[in-house]
Write a protein that holds these residues in place. Structure first.
Motif, short mmCIF file in Angstrom:
data_model
loop_
_atom_site.label_atom_id
_atom_site.label_comp_id
_atom_site.label_asym_id
_atom_site.label_seq_id
_atom_site.Cartn_x
_atom_site.Cartn_y
_atom_site.Cartn_z
N LYS A 101 39.42 41.71 45.42
CA LYS A 101 38.23 40.86 45.33
C LYS A 101 37.84 40.59 43.89
CE LYS A 101 37.37 40.89 49.80
NZ LYS A 101 37.60 39.78 50.65
N GLY A 102 38.69 40.95 42.97
CA GLY A 102 38.38 40.78 41.56
C GLY A 102 38.62 39.36 41.08
N SER A 103 38.54 39.19 39.80
CA SER A 103 38.68 37.88 39.17
C SER A 103 40.07 37.74 38.55
CB SER A 103 37.62 37.74 38.08
OG SER A 103 37.85 38.72 37.08
N LYS A 104 40.30 36.61 37.89
CA LYS A 104 41.54 36.40 37.15
C LYS A 104 41.68 37.46 36.06
CE LYS A 104 43.93 32.98 34.32
NZ LYS A 104 43.87 31.67 33.69
N LEU A 105 40.55 37.85 35.49
CA LEU A 105 40.56 38.88 34.46
C LEU A 105 41.06 40.21 35.03
CD1 LEU A 105 39.82 39.44 31.48
CD2 LEU A 105 37.54 40.07 32.28
N ASN A 106 40.63 40.54 36.25
CA ASN A 106 41.11 41.78 36.88
C ASN A 106 42.61 41.72 37.13
OD1 ASN A 106 38.11 41.65 37.93
ND2 ASN A 106 38.80 43.78 37.94
N LEU A 107 43.08 40.59 37.63
CA LEU A 107 44.51 40.43 37.87
C LEU A 107 45.28 40.60 36.56
CD1 LEU A 107 46.91 39.72 39.68
CD2 LEU A 107 46.44 37.31 39.18
#
Length: 139
Positions: free
Chosen positions: A51-57
């Motif tokens: 459920k994270g963002s592009k930054l998490n990925l």
């Protein structure tokens, strides 16, 4: 070189954790702003359930890719230092660390920019291994 490798590993792990906390807080703020009934994803959902963002990925793939490449790098650098020469191992070790250090930037940009980090780093590992094989063959 091994200390440089470990320092970059911990920098990437810190980056990964800070991105998760940042994204979680961001989602909480956004849910509050909407209407009060919106529910933000839980910390667990952000960290473990995608459920994270592009930054998490980006942070997760940075750590994952680093760990995937680590066995080959450490094997190559130590074999090169022992069987070829220390200076070659140091030079290509620092180059590998440099190319790995830019991985999160080029991953976030996306597309073919990723190859700016990966292909030169692969070359460093393969060059060190090639030198080991060349020395062994000449002996």
């Amino acid at each position: 070189m091994t200390c440089g490798w470990a320092a970059l590993l911990y920098a990437f792990l810190f980056f990964q954790s800070s991105c998760t906390f940042y994204t979680y807080q961001k989602y909480k703020k956004e849910a509050k702003k909407k209407d009060g009934d919106s529910k933000a994803p839980s910390f667990r959902q952000v960290k473990y359930e995608g459920k994270g963002s592009k930054l998490n990925l980006c942070a997760n793939r940075t750590v994952g890719n680093y760990l995937e490449q680590t066995p080959a790098f450490l094997l190559a650098i130590w074999m090169c230092a022992i069987f070829v020469d220390v200076e070659t191992a140091i030079l290509y070790g620092w180059l590998w660390i440099l190319f790995r250090a830019i991985y999160p930037i080029v991953f976030y940009i996306g597309g073919l920019f990723l190859f700016v980090s990966t292909i030169p780093a692969y070359f460093c590992v393969w060059y060190m291994l090639w030198r080991v094989v060349a020395v062994a063959a000449a002996t």
